[in-house]
Write a protein that holds these residues in place. Structure first.
Motif, PDB file in Angstrom:
ATOM      1  N   TYR A  89      -0.106  13.090  -4.155  1.00 13.76           N
ATOM      2  CA  TYR A  89      -0.572  13.779  -5.365  1.00 13.76           C
ATOM      3  C   TYR A  89      -0.499  15.290  -5.183  1.00 13.76           C
ATOM      4  N   GLY A  90      -0.309  15.985  -6.296  1.00 12.57           N
ATOM      5  CA  GLY A  90      -0.312  17.439  -6.294  1.00 12.57           C
ATOM      6  C   GLY A  90       0.895  18.079  -5.638  1.00 12.57           C
ATOM      7  N   ALA A  91       1.955  17.312  -5.413  1.00 10.01           N
ATOM      8  CA  ALA A  91       3.170  17.838  -4.795  1.00 10.01           C
ATOM      9  C   ALA A  91       4.325  17.743  -5.792  1.00 10.01           C
ATOM     10  N   THR A  92       5.467  18.274  -5.411  1.00 10.14           N
ATOM     11  CA  THR A  92       6.656  18.198  -6.254  1.00 10.14           C
ATOM     12  C   THR A  92       7.678  17.299  -5.582  1.00 10.14           C
ATOM     13  N   GLY A  93       8.076  16.243  -6.254  1.00  9.36           N
ATOM     14  CA  GLY A  93       9.031  15.291  -5.711  1.00  9.36           C
ATOM     15  C   GLY A  93      10.457  15.777  -5.842  1.00  9.36           C
ATOM     16  N   GLY A 142       0.821  -1.199   0.000  1.00 11.27           N
ATOM     17  CA  GLY A 142       0.000   0.000   0.000  1.00 11.27           C
ATOM     18  C   GLY A 142       0.854   1.247   0.000  1.00 11.27           C
ATOM     19  N   VAL A 143       0.230   2.352  -0.370  1.00 10.93           N
ATOM     20  CA  VAL A 143       0.854   3.679  -0.333  1.00 10.93           C
ATOM     21  C   VAL A 143      -0.155   4.630   0.279  1.00 10.93           C
ATOM     22  N   GLY A 144       0.313   5.467   1.190  1.00 12.75           N
ATOM     23  CA  GLY A 144      -0.570   6.390   1.878  1.00 12.75           C
ATOM     24  C   GLY A 144      -0.448   7.814   1.380  1.00 12.75           C
ATOM     25  N   CYS A 145      -0.449   8.747   2.309  1.00 15.59           N
ATOM     26  CA  CYS A 145      -0.602  10.160   1.964  1.00 15.59           C
ATOM     27  C   CYS A 145       0.676  10.844   1.501  1.00 15.59           C
ATOM     28  N   PHE A 146       1.816  10.203   1.650  1.00 13.35           N
ATOM     29  CA  PHE A 146       3.061  10.811   1.169  1.00 13.35           C
ATOM     30  C   PHE A 146       3.958   9.741   0.569  1.00 13.35           C
ATOM     31  N   VAL A 147       4.832  10.175  -0.338  1.00 14.18           N
ATOM     32  CA  VAL A 147       5.688   9.239  -1.064  1.00 14.18           C
ATOM     33  C   VAL A 147       7.169   9.543  -0.898  1.00 14.18           C
ATOM     34  N   ASP A 148       7.478  10.562  -0.091  1.00 16.52           N
ATOM     35  CA  ASP A 148       8.877  10.904   0.160  1.00 16.52           C
ATOM     36  C   ASP A 148       8.911  11.959   1.260  1.00 16.52           C
TER      37      ASP A 148
END
Length: 351
Positions: free
Chosen positions: A121-125, A89-95
């Motif tokens: 989503y909607g963020a800059t990695g 699973g993946v939640g509210c943040f990816v990094d």
């Protein structure tokens, strides 16, 4: 960096209906996991963000979705935690920055570094690219921000745990809900229904405080011992000074003073719902019984995994209504009307 494209559902602009598009996904790097998304939950945060209700202009087209459950389709050469076929699973943040005090403590959701907590989503990695969420068929995420879903939880019922589940588990665990504690959950929606299940599994005596008694049978079925209507002023008189912990899940204006009055001495009211407007606090409602008003936001990677393992051990998943991707806009309207019990989940195979 090479990319591929995958189908997704996105909002082309604020207030516009979501529509099917394609979005780029990077090829898996050394420590990346490519996930074939099976299910994606619809969180009220998705609606707030798509409609610009939190004062952020956003990046459009916007692909929402931070309650993601799927299966590992490929891994980078340096990945050690996951293998093809694993349920993840993946939640509210990816990094996140990975180096600040909070990140080092496993509290990545409160990252204070320059990168900050990178929204799903909607963020800059860190690669400079905009992140696209779970309303899509695939996603690529660094292995350090991927969670393992226990086999005892169906993937569709597990998806909402990645936001709704951890949003309630974190304050319940932090403020030590358990045997001998009286816990109230305000609102029996997507968040609240998970709060009732988790608090009950922790051993607390659970009360639901809902606007009406319409969902009383559900609340008792989910694990509540008591259910009261907040539209009845007698509720606040009868329950004054009752609770050790109250978790407010609603994203609407409420009389915080009235709810603070329901706490025992040294009790805590925790806000997890995020209304558009500020909530005023009456100081004497806090001062007179040394009460606390606090906030909580999701959980870090270690605590989210802890939550998933806890739910797996206790057989907990979300109560869901599975929908096709072409029903997303209808589902949004039903969320606004509180017409779901209790979480919409998108079947990604229909995207």
């Amino acid at each position: 960096m090479t990319h591929t494209t995958v189908p997704a559902y996105a909002a082309p602009s604020p207030e516009a209906p979501l529509e099917r598009i394609t979005v780029p996904r990077r090829e898996p790097g050394e420590h990346d996991v490519l996930i074939e998304i099976k299910y994606a939950g619809i969180c009220h945060s998705d609606l707030h963000t798509v409609r610009g209700e939190w004062g952020d202009d956003g990046v459009f087209p916007l692909v929402p979705g931070h309650e993601i459950a799927g299966v590992v389709a490929a891994v980078g050469s340096g990945v050690t935690r996951y293998a093809v076929g694993d349920r993840v699973g993946v939640g509210c943040f990816v990094d996140s920055c990975r180096t600040c005090e909070n990140c080092l403590a496993g509290l990545q959701q409160y990252c204070t570094g320059e990168l900050g907590s990178v929204g799903t989503y909607g963020a800059t990695g860190r690669d400079g690219q905009v992140t696209h969420g779970g309303y899509s068929t695939h996603i690529v995420v660094d292995e350090n921000y991927v969670l393992r879903i226990p086999g005892s939880i169906p993937l569709d019922a597990a998806a909402p745990l990645l936001c709704a589940g951890i949003t309630l588990y974190s304050p319940l665990a932090h403020w030590k809900a358990g045997p001998g504690k009286k816990v109230a959950v305000v609102g029996l929606g997507g968040l609240g229904h998970m709060g009732v299940k988790i608090a009950h599994a922790m051993g607390a005596e659970v009360t639901v405080l809902s606007q009406s008694l319409r969902k009383k049978d559900d609340g008792l079925r989910l694990g509540a011992t008591h259910f009261h209507a907040t539209s009845d002023p007698a509720t606040f008189e009868a329950l004054a000074g009752t609770f050790d912990l109250i978790v407010n899940t609603v994203s609407a204006d409420v009389d915080l003073g009235a709810y603070l009055g329901l706490l025992k001495t040294d009790g805590t009211l925790v806000q997890v719902g995020a209304p558009e407007q500020p909530l005023p606090v009456a100081p004497f409602a806090l001062i007179t019984q040394r009460r606390s008003f606090a906030g909580s936001m999701i959980g870090g990677i270690p605590e989210t995994q802890e939550m998933l393992d806890f739910c797996g051990e206790h057989g907990l998943g979300a109560d869901i209504e599975l929908i096709r991707a072409d029903q997303i806009n209808e589902a949004y309207e039903r969320v606004l009307a509180s017409d779901v019990r209790y979480r919409f989940v998108i079947d990604a195979a229909t995207i």
